[in-house]
Design a protein around this motif. Sequence first.
Motif, mmCIF file in Angstrom:
data_model
loop_
_atom_site.group_PDB
_atom_site.id
_atom_site.type_symbol
_atom_site.label_atom_id
_atom_site.label_comp_id
_atom_site.label_asym_id
_atom_site.label_seq_id
_atom_site.Cartn_x
_atom_site.Cartn_y
_atom_site.Cartn_z
ATOM 1 N N ALA A 278 0.839 -1.206 0.000
ATOM 2 C CA ALA A 278 0.000 0.000 0.000
ATOM 3 C C ALA A 278 0.871 1.252 0.000
ATOM 4 O O ALA A 278 0.560 2.244 -0.695
ATOM 5 N N SER A 279 1.967 1.229 0.736
ATOM 6 C CA SER A 279 2.874 2.373 0.770
ATOM 7 C C SER A 279 3.536 2.589 -0.593
ATOM 8 O O SER A 279 3.692 3.727 -1.041
ATOM 9 N N PHE A 280 3.911 1.496 -1.241
ATOM 10 C CA PHE A 280 4.539 1.601 -2.555
ATOM 11 C C PHE A 280 3.567 2.199 -3.574
ATOM 12 O O PHE A 280 3.923 3.099 -4.351
ATOM 13 N N VAL A 281 2.338 1.729 -3.572
ATOM 14 C CA VAL A 281 1.327 2.260 -4.491
ATOM 15 C C VAL A 281 1.067 3.737 -4.201
ATOM 16 O O VAL A 281 0.980 4.566 -5.122
ATOM 17 N N ALA A 282 0.979 4.114 -2.919
ATOM 18 C CA ALA A 282 0.735 5.504 -2.557
ATOM 19 C C ALA A 282 1.892 6.401 -2.981
ATOM 20 O O ALA A 282 1.687 7.565 -3.379
ATOM 21 N N ALA A 283 3.119 5.880 -2.915
ATOM 22 C CA ALA A 283 4.289 6.682 -3.302
ATOM 23 C C ALA A 283 4.335 6.952 -4.796
ATOM 24 O O ALA A 283 5.031 7.866 -5.242
ATOM 25 N N HIS A 284 3.577 6.180 -5.571
ATOM 26 C CA HIS A 284 3.548 6.353 -7.032
ATOM 27 C C HIS A 284 2.107 6.574 -7.487
ATOM 28 O O HIS A 284 1.645 5.984 -8.464
ATOM 29 N N ARG A 285 1.435 7.452 -6.750
ATOM 30 C CA ARG A 285 0.019 7.664 -6.995
ATOM 31 C C ARG A 285 -0.271 8.174 -8.400
ATOM 32 O O ARG A 285 -1.376 7.979 -8.918
ATOM 33 N N ASP A 286 0.726 8.804 -9.043
ATOM 34 C CA ASP A 286 0.504 9.260 -10.415
ATOM 35 C C ASP A 286 0.271 8.086 -11.366
ATOM 36 O O ASP A 286 -0.422 8.227 -12.364
ATOM 37 N N ARG A 287 0.825 6.916 -11.034
ATOM 38 C CA ARG A 287 0.642 5.740 -11.884
ATOM 39 C C ARG A 287 -0.654 4.993 -11.550
ATOM 40 O O ARG A 287 -1.152 4.214 -12.379
ATOM 41 N N PHE A 288 -1.180 5.215 -10.348
ATOM 42 C CA PHE A 288 -2.321 4.425 -9.886
ATOM 43 C C PHE A 288 -3.573 5.260 -9.644
ATOM 44 O O PHE A 288 -4.511 4.782 -8.995
ATOM 45 N N ALA A 289 -3.605 6.487 -10.168
ATOM 46 C CA ALA A 289 -4.713 7.403 -9.868
ATOM 47 C C ALA A 289 -6.068 6.836 -10.270
ATOM 48 O O ALA A 289 -7.071 7.039 -9.570
ATOM 49 N N ASP A 290 -6.131 6.145 -11.399
ATOM 50 C CA ASP A 290 -7.415 5.635 -11.903
ATOM 51 C C ASP A 290 -7.468 4.107 -11.863
ATOM 52 O O ASP A 290 -8.219 3.477 -12.620
ATOM 53 N N SER A 291 -6.707 3.519 -10.986
ATOM 54 C CA SER A 291 -6.589 2.058 -10.985
ATOM 55 C C SER A 291 -7.495 1.411 -9.944
ATOM 56 O O SER A 291 -8.008 2.067 -9.034
ATOM 57 N N ARG A 292 -7.654 0.116 -10.093
ATOM 58 C CA ARG A 292 -8.341 -0.675 -9.064
ATOM 59 C C ARG A 292 -7.748 -2.077 -9.043
ATOM 60 O O ARG A 292 -7.379 -2.634 -10.087
ATOM 61 N N THR A 293 -7.633 -2.606 -7.841
ATOM 62 C CA THR A 293 -7.075 -3.942 -7.665
ATOM 63 C C THR A 293 -8.133 -4.990 -7.961
ATOM 64 O O THR A 293 -9.267 -4.900 -7.478
ATOM 65 N N ILE A 294 -7.757 -5.980 -8.758
ATOM 66 C CA ILE A 294 -8.660 -7.070 -9.105
ATOM 67 C C ILE A 294 -8.289 -8.277 -8.245
ATOM 68 O O ILE A 294 -7.173 -8.767 -8.287
ATOM 69 N N GLY A 295 -9.241 -8.739 -7.456
ATOM 70 C CA GLY A 295 -8.935 -9.828 -6.529
ATOM 71 C C GLY A 295 -8.165 -9.292 -5.331
ATOM 72 O O GLY A 295 -8.138 -8.089 -5.067
ATOM 73 N N ARG A 296 -7.526 -10.181 -4.620
ATOM 74 C CA ARG A 296 -6.782 -9.768 -3.428
ATOM 75 C C ARG A 296 -5.286 -9.939 -3.648
ATOM 76 O O ARG A 296 -4.849 -10.756 -4.460
ATOM 77 N N ALA A 297 -4.527 -9.154 -2.912
ATOM 78 C CA ALA A 297 -3.074 -9.304 -2.962
ATOM 79 C C ALA A 297 -2.675 -10.617 -2.300
ATOM 80 O O ALA A 297 -3.311 -11.064 -1.340
ATOM 81 N N ARG A 298 -1.616 -11.218 -2.822
ATOM 82 C CA ARG A 298 -1.168 -12.515 -2.311
ATOM 83 C C ARG A 298 0.320 -12.461 -1.952
ATOM 84 O O ARG A 298 1.102 -11.814 -2.644
ATOM 85 N N THR A 299 0.661 -13.143 -0.892
ATOM 86 C CA THR A 299 2.048 -13.175 -0.422
ATOM 87 C C THR A 299 2.640 -14.561 -0.645
ATOM 88 O O THR A 299 1.918 -15.553 -0.756
#
Length: 421
Positions: A278-299
């Motif tokens: 979440a921190s990584f995505v927030a730090a590059h918000r210009d790339r993710f402004a109109d995005s949405r996650t499909i499904g859930r994140a997996r580790t």
Amino acid sequence: MAVFSGEAHFNARPVSETLLSATRCAPVTLSVDSSRMAARRPAWDVVVIGAGPAGCAAAIAARAAGAHVLVLDRARFPRPKTCGDAVSNRGAAIVAELMPTRPLPTAPHARVDSGVAILPDGRALSRQFRGAPGYIVPRLHLDALLADGVRASGIELREGIAVRGLLLERGCVVGVRAGDEMIRAAAIVAADGPGSIAWTALAMPYPRARRLAVAITAYIEGVRTSEHPGAAEHFFEPELRAGYGWIFPAVEGLANVGVYQRMDRFATQRRSLPELLASFVAAHRDRFADSRTIGRARTWALPLSIPPPPPVVGGLLLAGDAGRFVDPLAGEGIWQALHSGLLAGTTAARAVDGAGLDRRCARAYRRRCMLDIGVPSLARMLVQDTMDAIITHRLHRFAAVREFLRRGYGSDWLEASKRVR
């Protein structure tokens, strides 16, 4: 006959090496012998546990060398698999060698013509793969493609079958227990990933600290393209010590996005993998402004190719993540899985056709894997530690350091899995 099962992991005792034979074995080689196999007592020459990249490569290579092969996998294909989905150009070449009529581009994919390492201040280092691209192929499609290649090779693939233990006689592995069935074979290839059933039989501890890495990935729709189209982007940032974040080209509208970190560094901080993503995505918000996650994140966990290597036992070879063949710098494992699987399948078939898969033969296979994968991985961990120090102490601000990084990143001197031009 002894059975070592997955349920007995903490009570399993090491196989006594004094009981294992040490007769001669043919040298490890990739040449194909299509002659008929010698008469055999087991029902199968080679049983492969796991139908991921390592297992499929092992099965197809063993079959090409004349072996009678069975593959067992607990899943049913197609099935998703948590991964970064990146296949290097040398990995793609192995797939083309194993399945010339089913190359990677026949599956849904994104072509990768370059790699970009992005420093904390936004400066980018680039490398080119001209004429030899890599690919982003979701494991849903990659593993289904490889499984189809297994079947097309005349190999029996049993899906939905979980291997519960290894059969041992006189200190050698002679088969597997799958459900209520005991399946004997002259050679077993364990390619069932981290926590392999073979780790139980060999009393191998789960890797920790510098020998393990962790990662989290998500498929995200609507990620904006960057100024580096067709590039696999790796972001080196202070909060991801001995690791990085990534944004890979989208496949069918979905970009694989994630973070990777070596376990010893991850353990020193108080944030979870979902929080790091979440921190990584927030730090590059210009790339993710109109995005949405499909499904859930997996580790998932990645056992790194760092000494000591797995122990040697007659009748058994470990390939892919089961052999702990993951590059520490990039967390890459698909080329390593394909390469070790190819070696394991060829080794197993040649051994069965000769004196048998004894300790000497298994040791020769392990030695080859260490030369091809382990030694470069050890060097790349030193590179990782150097990169960690550069980012942590902000040494990338200096032109001389950036030039050093540019020259290193643009070279394939320490690259086992890909060609850089």
